[in-house]
Design an enzyme around this catalytic site. Structure first.
Site, PDB file in Angstrom:
ATOM      1  CD  GLU A  92      -1.487  -0.336   3.664  1.00 50.13           C
ATOM      2  OE1 GLU A  92      -2.076  -1.553   3.656  1.00 50.13           O
ATOM      3  OE2 GLU A  92      -1.761   0.579   4.512  1.00 50.13           O
ATOM      4  CB  CYS A 113       3.190   7.506   2.818  1.00 54.88           C
ATOM      5  SG  CYS A 113       3.827   6.359   3.990  1.00 54.88           S
ATOM      6  CB  CYS A 120       8.004  -5.343   7.982  1.00 56.00           C
ATOM      7  SG  CYS A 120       9.581  -4.459   8.911  1.00 56.00           S
ATOM      8  CB  CYS A 124       7.645  -2.541  15.360  1.00 55.89           C
ATOM      9  SG  CYS A 124       9.083  -2.023  14.763  1.00 55.89           S
ATOM     10  CB  CYS A 127       4.197  -1.832  13.333  1.00 58.01           C
ATOM     11  SG  CYS A 127       4.213  -1.556  11.269  1.00 58.01           S
ATOM     12  CB  CYS A 340       1.735   2.216   6.107  1.00 60.69           C
ATOM     13  SG  CYS A 340       1.447   3.005   4.322  1.00 60.69           S
TER      14      CYS A 340
HETATM   15  N1  SAH Z   1      10.264   0.818   8.985  1.00 59.70           N
HETATM   16  C1  SAH Z   1      10.480   1.850   8.959  1.00 59.70           C
HETATM   17  C2  SAH Z   1       9.619   2.686   8.014  1.00 59.70           C
HETATM   18  C3  SAH Z   1       8.007   2.174   7.961  1.00 59.70           C
HETATM   19  S1  SAH Z   1       7.234   2.743   9.308  1.00 59.70           S
HETATM   20  C4  SAH Z   1      10.291   2.526  10.432  1.00 59.70           C
HETATM   21  O1  SAH Z   1       9.943   1.629  11.173  1.00 59.70           O
HETATM   22  O2  SAH Z   1      10.719   3.460  10.357  1.00 59.70           O
HETATM   23  C5  SAH Z   1       6.901   4.326   9.120  1.00 59.70           C
HETATM   24  C6  SAH Z   1       6.512   4.977  10.489  1.00 59.70           C
HETATM   25  O3  SAH Z   1       5.186   4.606  10.918  1.00 59.70           O
HETATM   26  C7  SAH Z   1       7.465   4.598  11.634  1.00 59.70           C
HETATM   27  O4  SAH Z   1       7.957   5.482  12.559  1.00 59.70           O
HETATM   28  C8  SAH Z   1       6.517   3.495  12.419  1.00 59.70           C
HETATM   29  O5  SAH Z   1       6.872   3.418  13.744  1.00 59.70           O
HETATM   30  C9  SAH Z   1       5.274   4.311  12.255  1.00 59.70           C
HETATM   31  N2  SAH Z   1       4.006   3.280  12.461  1.00 59.70           N
HETATM   32  C10 SAH Z   1       3.681   2.187  12.533  1.00 59.70           C
HETATM   33  N3  SAH Z   1       2.482   1.777  13.002  1.00 59.70           N
HETATM   34  C11 SAH Z   1       2.035   2.989  13.436  1.00 59.70           C
HETATM   35  C12 SAH Z   1       0.799   3.283  14.068  1.00 59.70           C
HETATM   36  N4  SAH Z   1       0.071   2.372  14.107  1.00 59.70           N
HETATM   37  N5  SAH Z   1       0.618   4.409  14.423  1.00 59.70           N
HETATM   38  C13 SAH Z   1       1.436   5.378  14.227  1.00 59.70           C
HETATM   39  N6  SAH Z   1       2.625   5.219  13.609  1.00 59.70           N
HETATM   40  C14 SAH Z   1       2.939   3.889  13.222  1.00 59.70           C
HETATM   41 FE1  SF4 Z   2       8.698  -2.679  10.339  1.00 63.26          FE
HETATM   42 FE2  SF4 Z   2       6.597  -1.530  11.161  1.00 63.26          FE
HETATM   43 FE3  SF4 Z   2       8.845  -1.593  12.715  1.00 63.26          FE
HETATM   44 FE4  SF4 Z   2       8.783  -0.149  10.582  1.00 63.26          FE
HETATM   45  S1  SF4 Z   2       7.723   0.080  12.523  1.00 63.26           S
HETATM   46  S2  SF4 Z   2      10.422  -1.654  11.210  1.00 63.26           S
HETATM   47  S3  SF4 Z   2       7.419  -1.296   9.184  1.00 63.26           S
HETATM   48  S4  SF4 Z   2       7.525  -3.431  12.121  1.00 63.26           S
END
Ligand code: SAH
Ligand code: SF4
Length: 358
Positions: A92, A113, A120, A124, A127, A340
């Site tokens: 996406e 974006c 991934c 995390c 996420c 995302c």
């Molecule tokens: N993997 C990379 C880039 C993709 S995530 C990273 O982790 O930086 C992009 C951003 O969205 C990151 O800062 C991530 O922590 C944040 N993110 C992920 N899930 C989220 C959520 N549910 N609400 C707000 N930010 C979120």
């Molecule tokens: Fe992967 Fe989501 Fe962690 Fe970014 S925030 S590294 S996309 S699991």
């Protein structure tokens, strides 16, 4: 070896390719003009190339064209695009319109974006992108083509790019840098390096590599915890590269006269204490990093939530009291965007019940 996609090649690659075939050098520029200026959607559309050459290109290269499976949002709001790739995988992208601010200050830029991987591997805890694990890296062409497809569908020109979609960009560094070359080049999408932001969960060795890249794109570190104790709880990557290791790499980055940003999602009762704010301010000041605070977007199936407005503002004020540069994302309209990976997850789950219509 799978057939390379034409949108993964730089002008230099194409020039070499045509030289090997005994074709004139100007063919390379003709092809990039068709791809990125006139925006054709097939080799057949490159009408000033001889038919035999078009056929040969179609034999040698794939033409990437993701299919839009779902589109959420309207012209004035954030729009989410769900794409199906040639192998059936879903990714996406998000288009954030001009005017509503991304982080506190209003912007007249249209921001896309984009995703860099299917799924991934970093898992995390908060996420949606990591919930189903890692499937594969995107090719450079698949990264570039998210932008071409969004521009074609929306009729709008994108002037800002954040690699904050699905995936960890620095875990796909070779393809990412190749895609950025196409996006940045005058013969390509012509988006300035300063308008391209890479976001990482903190892969220290790759941050050191980026430090040595000449292009002046921007780097955002997803910190989300100001001590190892808090960060390791929500980001398993912190056990591999703890804060000391990460900040050493950040030092190397800043030593190259490059600037960093910290992203910090505020999650209620996890990382929103005063103590975390004080520590975060200290890190930010030491590295001269701007801090973007982002209230957590709830993800279906996950128990985390955002703190109250009061607590969010309180956290911001502590940072500012230390003279750290910090913004807090406040717009309601963005509630559907940042998380995302969610749209894909919903669609995947729905498709386990019924096939998705095109
Ligand atoms: N993997 C990379 C880039 C993709 S995530 C990273 O982790 O930086 C992009 C951003 O969205 C990151 O800062 C991530 O922590 C944040 N993110 C992920 N899930 C989220 C959520 N549910 N609400 C707000 N930010 C979120
Ligand atoms: Fe992967 Fe989501 Fe962690 Fe970014 S925030 S590294 S996309 S699991």
């Amino acid at each position: 070896m799978p057939t390379p996609s034409i949108q993964s090649l730089t002008l230099d690659d194409l020039t070499q390719h045509f030289a090997m075939q005994g074709e004139p050098a100007y063919r390379a520029k003709q092809v990039t003009d068709w791809l990125y200026k006139k925006r054709v959607d097939s080799f057949d559309g490159m009408t000033d190339l001889p038919a035999a050459l078009r056929a040969r290109l179609a034999d040698d290269f794939a033409f990437v064209r993701p299919v839009i499976v779902r589109l959420l949002g309207s012209k004035d709001t954030t729009r989410k695009f769900l794409f199906r790739l040639a192998d059936g995988n879903l990714i996406e992208s998000v288009l954030i319109p001009a005017s509503p601010a991304l982080y506190g200050e209003t912007s007249d830029r249209r921001t896309a974006c984009v995703s860099t991987q299917v799924g991934c591997a970093y898992g995390c805890k908060f996420c949606a992108s990591g919930l189903d694990g890692f499937t594969r890296n995107l090719e450079a062409a698949e990264i570039v083509d998210q932008l071409l497809a969004i521009e074609a569908e929306s009729g709008e020109r994108i002037d800002n790019i954040v690699f904050m979609g699905m995936g960890e960009p620095l875990a796909n560094l070779t393809n990412l840098l190749r895609a950025i070359r196409v996006i940045n080049a005058p013969w390509g999408l012509e988006i300035g390096a300063r308008h391209i932001t890479i976001s990482t969960s903190g892969l220290a060795p790759q941050i050191r590599k980026l430090a040595l890249e000449p292009a002046q794109f921007r780097l955002a570190i997803s910190l989300h915890g100001a001590t190892d104790e808090v960060r390791s709880q929500i980001m398993p990557v912190n056990r591999k590269y703890n804060l000391a290791t990460l900040f050493d790499a950040c030092d190397a980055y800043v030593a190259q006269k490059k600037r960093l940003m910290f992203e910090y999602i505020l999650i209620a009762d996890v990382n929103d204490t005063d103590e975390q704010a004080h520590q975060l301010a200290e890190h930010a000041l030491r590295l001269s990093a701007k801090v973007n605070l982002i209230p957590y977007n709830a993800v279906e199936g996950l128990a985390w939530s955002r703190p109250s407005r009061n607590r969010q503002e309180n956290f911001l004020h502590i940072l500012r009291d230390h003279d750290a540069v910090a913004t807090l994302r406040r717009e309601k309209g963005h509630d559907i965007d940042a998380a995302c990976g969610q749209l894909r997850l919903q669609t995947k789950r729905a498709s386990e019940i019924a096939p998705v219509e095109n």
